[in-house]
Design a protein around this motif. Structure first.
Motif, short mmCIF file in Angstrom:
data_model
loop_
_atom_site.label_atom_id
_atom_site.label_comp_id
_atom_site.label_asym_id
_atom_site.label_seq_id
_atom_site.Cartn_x
_atom_site.Cartn_y
_atom_site.Cartn_z
N ARG A 38 0.84 -1.08 0.15
CA ARG A 38 0.10 0.04 0.16
C ARG A 38 0.80 1.03 0.01
O ARG A 38 2.07 1.28 0.53
CB ARG A 38 -0.91 0.01 1.38
N TYR A 39 0.38 2.00 -0.52
CA TYR A 39 1.07 3.53 -0.55
C TYR A 39 0.10 4.71 -0.53
O TYR A 39 -0.88 4.71 -1.31
CB TYR A 39 1.98 3.68 -1.88
N PHE A 40 0.53 5.80 0.11
CA PHE A 40 -0.17 6.87 0.07
C PHE A 40 0.72 8.06 0.41
O PHE A 40 1.50 8.00 1.20
CB PHE A 40 -1.17 7.28 1.24
N GLY A 41 0.72 9.21 -0.52
CA GLY A 41 1.83 10.25 -0.41
C GLY A 41 2.04 10.89 -1.85
O GLY A 41 0.90 10.67 -2.92
N SER A 42 2.96 11.48 -2.10
CA SER A 42 3.17 12.27 -3.28
C SER A 42 4.68 11.65 -3.78
O SER A 42 5.65 11.42 -3.26
CB SER A 42 3.42 13.63 -3.21
N LEU A 43 4.65 11.41 -5.17
CA LEU A 43 5.73 10.99 -6.00
C LEU A 43 6.79 11.90 -6.21
O LEU A 43 8.02 11.72 -6.25
CB LEU A 43 5.33 10.31 -7.43
N GLU A 44 6.48 13.20 -6.02
CA GLU A 44 7.32 14.42 -6.23
C GLU A 44 8.41 14.31 -5.03
O GLU A 44 8.12 13.96 -3.86
CB GLU A 44 6.60 15.45 -6.49
N GLY A 45 9.19 15.46 -5.29
CA GLY A 45 10.54 15.87 -4.34
C GLY A 45 9.90 16.61 -3.11
O GLY A 45 10.27 16.33 -1.84
N PHE A 46 8.81 17.32 -3.29
CA PHE A 46 8.18 18.43 -2.30
C PHE A 46 7.08 18.59 -2.48
O PHE A 46 6.53 18.25 -3.74
CB PHE A 46 9.30 19.51 -2.02
N THR A 47 6.11 19.11 -1.72
CA THR A 47 5.03 19.56 -1.98
C THR A 47 4.41 20.67 -0.95
O THR A 47 4.99 20.53 0.22
CB THR A 47 3.88 18.44 -2.25
#
Length: 783
Positions: free
Chosen positions: A175-184
């Motif tokens: 499972r995964y929840f978050g952002s693939l990017e470097g920051f947000t």
């Protein structure tokens, strides 16, 4: 928790063992092992790895900080504090090394995953033959969960049609929840992913804060597992987006530190250093280096500057406090499920604290973060904002360089450097069942470990502690051997020997190589020849803060270590060196498709950031919007960006009740609104033309084919701006127009929207990718 009676897991295993020992003998040799035989047992430890972004060595209580971190203090008091832990200088490389146990260049992450010069060390996806920690654990029956920042997928592979082979679920996580990017943004994340799909959020609640949301998601994963299986061991990889810029915090957390930093950075650095000496984090006789020459004297600042700079650091401290509160929630949950004693908790950072906020800090992070060759000297890297807005959802801030120096106490320099300030990070490991850090009577210092440990050591260490062998192959290919070495013996005993004997480091031409005693380091000047290297030499046993260069006294040692650096650089695919000049803007030809015309229909989820940016950055662009209006209709037709920068087209009603269209450009926090363009009812066709001019200026024209309104001389949106991708029919996610959002939320268009079409023009001559293309063509004469 584990059952011990006949109806529980132990009973089932015993019954199965008895069956297999009698009747099963006749067929056991001809069948594959049953899943139960491969699974980790109920006594296998759970593993929780908590990774914080850009947290400095001295930013938590166990390492001398004044920031209140009672939950981390608790883990440190009952575990091990590793004072000599090293990372890579930057985030993606450290994450790749942490999850694989392999040096970052070798696995394609010499740099954060936001460029594509074409070198092997810049592939920005983990190789197929390199298993991750999650993959090795899942193969033995662990549940594997992740929340937060991934940043191990190139930005070209994050859109909805992308190959997902480098996304978390394809690299070992259930499972995964978050952002693939470097920051947000922590108040309004630009693009969240739930498992393998974008998680669309139209509007964020006023009290939304990403650190807390990620913690809730992590709790849900663990609770769901324990409701289904009381014994199955799990891995939780919690990769915080905080405290990377933009630095943001809850109002009450900022208020808690409102007066804490008025004494200034020099005084706070001194106080932290004294506490480090008292705690035994640094050895007696250690020298605190002189302050960086680019850090101004606090006493020389005006009152307004001191107030603003203190507010920046209060925001940072509030964000760290929220991380500690998150750790406390996890501790409480693990205690409630009976898992705490047999859970290995690792807390660390991915690199040192950063100086990217500049000398003065900024309230406009995306303007400050615009690293583009040829940017004019009058480029405004800050915007005026009321003091009380700093750290909230209307600002994208970063603290000044002076506070970065405090974060890295007692070391020199910052994230991105191969001096200790860039690569020394806090590390705390807690595992009561493993009796790590259990002090002998009268020896509370037994919890401290001053041995050298590297980020590549974490996966081998955790696998050994869990009793799990790493995968021998992946996708039919032999697995890449670890470069890291298990530090399990070090965690178990302060009398253990150092196991990781030497390590190279490199980023953007900054290089170092160190052994237990010696370290050579060079700070590369952008654009300078790489063979014009001035190695400096430090004796780490006598001078851990790297204050006295001994290269002139020990030229033979320098020569030996420089030769060693060269050897391992070739072995680890470090060459060619790249200081992120023209080549870093090169993109593979297939990426040109991102700038092809596209029609976006109503109801389309918000486009991904990089995909959206290619349609408008460094080029002219025409945006066509077709819709139908009835009396009273209004709302947002299209929006691209957020409070950090963007543009928006909306229909409103003027004082006479007539429909009007306006275009708005949020230039890194400074809002420019066009005059209203009067519309009729019925079918409409509006055209927005973006015209990019030299010196990175922008004109915006809104036309209905008969009349037009124009905004001129605006700064172009560059780099990571616009950050939130394109949405049509509403201003989804982080709002471009704060006042509109305050009144109407995402303000969905109430008329009938037919389509929005983007027609990008060619790149301008000063576009980084175009400059790179010209550079590459010129370089062919040397082939």
């Amino acid at each position: 928790m584990s059952a011990t009676n006949g109806s529980g897991t132990h009973g089932r295993q015993a019954a199965y063992a008895g069956f297999a020992g009698t009747v099963g003998r006749t067929f056991s040799q001809s069948r594959p092992a049953w899943p139960e035989e491969r699974r980790a047992g109920p006594d296998s430890p759970n593993i929780v790895v908590i990774l914080v972004d850009d947290l400095g060595y001295a930013d938590i209580g166990p390492f001398g900080s004044e920031i209140e971190t009672p939950n981390l203090d608790r883990l440190a008091a009952g575990g091990v504090v590793a004072t000599n832990y090293h990372t890579t200088p930057l985030c993606s490389p450290s994450r790749a090394a942490l999850l694989t146990g392999v040096n970052p260049h070798k696995v394609g992450f010499a740099f954060p995953a936001n460029s594509d010069p074409g070198y092997p060390a810049y592939a920005f996806e983990l190789p197929e033959h390199v298993p991750t920690l999650a993959e090795s654990l899942r193969a033995t029956g662990y549940a594997t969960y992740m929340v937060g920042k991934w940043h191990l997928t190139g930005d070209r592979s994050q859109h909805d049609a992308a190959d997902r082979s480098s996304w978390p679920l394809q690299r070992g996580f259930d499972r995964y929840f978050g952002s693939l990017e470097g920051f947000t943004s922590l108040h309004a994340p630009h693009r969240l992913v739930w498992d393998n799909s974008p998680f669309q959020v139209e509007e964020f609640a006023d009290d939304f804060y990403l650190t807390d949301e990620l913690t809730t998601r992590a709790e849900q994963m663990i609770k769901g597992l324990r409701a289904a299986d009381a014994d199955k061991p799990f891995l939780l990889y919690f990769a915080h987006h905080a405290v990377h810029g933009p630095i943001q915090a809850r109002p009450d957390d900022i208020a808690h530190y409102a007066d804490r930093y008025r004494a200034g950075w020099a005084e706070l650095r001194r106080q932290r250093f004294e506490r480090q000496l008292e705690l035994g984090i640094v050895a007696p006789g250690t020298t605190l280096p002189d302050s960086d020459p680019d850090v101004p004297s606090w006493d020389a600042l005006g009152v307004d500057e001191q107030d603003r700079f203190a507010r920046y650091m209060a925001t940072y401290a509030g964000a760290v406090g929220a991380i500690d509160r998150s750790v406390g929630r996890l501790i409480d949950l693990l205690a409630a499920t009976g898992d705490l004693d047999n859970t290995i908790i690792v807390f660390t950072s991915d690199n040192g604290g950063t100086a990217e906020g500049g000398v003065d800090g900024t309230r406009s992070y995306f303007s400050q973060f615009a690293h583009v060759a040829g940017l004019p000297g009058d480029w405004d890297r800050d915007v005026d904002r009321d003091l009380e807005l700093i750290g909230g959802p209307q600002t994208t801030v970063h603290y000044p360089r002076g506070w970065g120096e405090v974060s890295n106490t007692p070391f020199r320099l910052f994230k991105g450097d191969t001096y200790a300030g860039g690569i020394r990070a806090p590390l705390v490991v807690h595992w009561p069942a493993g009796r790590l850090g259990v002090s002998r009577a009268g020896h509370p210092e037994d919890r401290l470990r001053h041995h050298y440990v590297h980020v590549t050591d974490l996966t081998p260490t955790l696998l050994e502690l869990a009793g799990v062998a790493p995968l021998a192959q992946r996708l039919g290919r032999p697995a890449e051997p670890f470069d890291g070495v298990s530090a399990a013996t070090i965690l178990r005993s302060p009398d253990a020997q150092v196991v990781h004997q030497a390590q190279y480091s490199e980023t953007a031409g900054n290089r170092s190589y160190q052994t237990e005693q010696w370290k050579i380091v060079t700070a590369h000047r952008f654009g300078a020849p790489f063979d014009d290297t001035e190695w400096r030499l430090y004796d780490l046993t006598a001078d851990p803060t790297e204050t006295t260069d001994l290269a002139g006294r020990h030229p033979a040692v320098v020569a030996e270590l420089a030769a060693a650096w060269e050897r391992v650089a070739w072995t680890n695919r470090v060459f060619p060196l790249d200081d992120h000049g023209p080549a870093s803007a090169l993109r593979r030809p297939t990426d040109d498709r991102f700038a092809e015309p596209v029609t976006i229909l109503p109801g389309t989820p918000s486009l991904e950031r990089f995909r959206s940016a290619q349609l408008v950055q460094h080029r002219d662009a025409t945006i066509i919007v077709e819709f139908a209006l009835r009396a009273g209709d209004g709302g947002v037709l299209l929006a691209h960006g957020d409070q950090g920068g963007g543009y928006l087209l909306a229909v409103d009603t003027d004082d006479r009740g007539e429909p009007v269209a306006t275009v708005l450009v949020n230039a890194y926090g400074v809002v420019h609104r066009s005059a209203p363009l009067l519309l009729g009812l019925g079918e409409q066709r509006l055209v927005v033309r973006l015209r990019a001019h030299p010196r990175f200026r922008l004109d915006v024209e809104l036309s209905d084919g008969h009349s037009s309104v124009v905004l001129t001389g605006l700064p172009q949106l560059l780099g990571m701006a616009p950050f939130t991708g394109i949405s049509v029919g509403r201003d989804a996610g982080g709002p471009v127009d704060w006042e509109r959002s305050r009144r109407h939320g995402s303000h969905p268009f109430s008329g009938q929207l037919h389509l929005v079409r983007y027609e990008p023009g060619p790149l301008t001559p000063d576009a980084p990718a175009e400059r790179a293309r010209v550079w590459a063509e010129g370089a062919k004469i040397y082939d």
